[in-house]
Design a protein around this motif. Structure first.
Motif, PDB file in Angstrom:
ATOM      1  N   ARG A 187       0.840  -1.195   0.000  1.00 36.94           N
ATOM      2  CA  ARG A 187       0.000   0.000   0.000  1.00 36.94           C
ATOM      3  C   ARG A 187       0.878   1.249   0.000  1.00 36.94           C
ATOM      4  N   PRO A 188       1.431   1.627  -1.118  1.00 34.85           N
ATOM      5  CA  PRO A 188       2.239   2.851  -1.148  1.00 34.85           C
ATOM      6  C   PRO A 188       1.433   4.035  -0.629  1.00 34.85           C
ATOM      7  N   ALA A 189       2.109   4.934   0.078  1.00 31.30           N
ATOM      8  CA  ALA A 189       1.391   6.021   0.731  1.00 31.30           C
ATOM      9  C   ALA A 189       1.201   7.242  -0.152  1.00 31.30           C
ATOM     10  N   THR A 190       2.070   7.438  -1.143  1.00 34.41           N
ATOM     11  CA  THR A 190       2.030   8.692  -1.901  1.00 34.41           C
ATOM     12  C   THR A 190       1.128   8.578  -3.129  1.00 34.41           C
ATOM     13  N   PRO A 191       0.437   9.663  -3.472  1.00 33.74           N
ATOM     14  CA  PRO A 191      -0.579   9.619  -4.525  1.00 33.74           C
ATOM     15  C   PRO A 191      -0.081   9.203  -5.896  1.00 33.74           C
ATOM     16  N   GLU A 192       1.180   9.533  -6.249  1.00 36.28           N
ATOM     17  CA  GLU A 192       1.630   9.237  -7.610  1.00 36.28           C
ATOM     18  C   GLU A 192       1.590   7.754  -7.939  1.00 36.28           C
TER      19      GLU A 192
END
Length: 281
Positions: free
Chosen positions: A75-80
């Protein structure tokens, strides 16, 4: 002589080019025509259990996976990580390669319509045999959607009570008739594994694939529940109209998930379509 049983599910971990760990599983035959099932918004590969356990599809090499931010995947945290189409495209390509799928038919539910289009835009159609859009979303026009958009926004809330209530209500709207409670509980549990920021990030990118769809050169089947309250049947009719040679299969009395509500019919149709595609390879 009895037919040997299909191998049990085989889990594997796939790393995408941008470093995201993806949970995938293989089912069915070791060889044979390939199917890659791609789930929808706030779900996981587990939603395809009525396909992966089906005797009708057991002669195919089947794969499911939890796309980024969902299920057992990272679950990557950053929007990109969620807003850039190339990342989604490369994720699909990485799963196809890791699962050793040979020109698979891509079967995409709901939000996965976007993901399939991202893949084709970046990688073309040479590596796939065909596409099955299942109650899929490929355009932003309001006329193509039902009455669940507000609920899906509320599912992005960090207010736990609001989030849980919206998720339960949304899930009920996915079906034209009540489904067995154990299945509902399973689908609800998978939904609640997705963090609110991940859900929110899925909305924040364009969904306009009409020009791409007009150029598709692979067989396309458009399956859609006639009583879908999430993505209107008008979306399916639109896709079938602009994709060259596409077939439209509407399910009377069925909601947003015909592969669950009408699994036997869906599996039989998918098997016939996949065999036809393989025969043209």
């Amino acid at each position: 002589m009895s037919t040997p049983s299909s191998p049990a599910r085989r889990p594997l971990r796939v790393t995408t080019p941008d470093g995201v760990g993806i949970a995938a599983e293989l089912f069915g035959a070791q060889e044979g025509p390939s199917l890659l099932f791609i789930h929808g918004f706030s779900q996981a590969g587990l939603c395809w259990s009525r396909q992966t356990a089906s005797p009708t599809l057991s002669s195919f090499r089947m794969a499911t996976y939890d796309f980024r931010g969902h299920g057992a995947s990272d679950r990557p945290a950053t929007p990109e990580f969620y807003r850039e189409p190339a990342r989604w495209a490369d994720e699909v390509a990485a799963v196809i390669a890791a699962c050793d799928l040979v020109r698979p038919v891509l079967v995409g539910w709901s939000y996965a319509g976007r993901i399939i289009c991202d893949y084709v835009a970046a990688h073309g159609t040479a590596g796939i045999g065909g596409i099955v859009f299942v109650d899929a979303a490929t355009a932003n026009e309001r006329r193509f959607y039902g009455r669940c958009n507000r609920l899906m926004r509320q599912m992005c809330s960090t207010d736990v009570a609001e989030n849980v209530a919206a998720t339960r209500t949304f899930l009920r709207h996915c079906f034209a008739a009540p489904i067995p409670q154990p299945l509902f509980d399973q689908l609800f549990g998978v939904n609640m594994m997705v963090p609110p920021p991940v859900r929110a990030n899925l909305f924040d990118r364009a969904c306009d694939y009409d020009e791409l769809l007009r150029t598709l050169d692979r067989p396309v089947l458009v399956a859609h529940g006639a009583r879908d309250e999430v993505v209107s049947p008008a979306m399916a009719e639109h896709i079938a109209r602009i994709v060259p040679g596409a077939r439209l299969d509407l399910y009377d009395g069925v909601g947003h998930a015909p592969f669950i509500e009408a699994a036997e019919r869906f599996n039989s149709t998918l098997a016939a379509f996949t065999r036809e595609v393989a025969g043209k390879a």
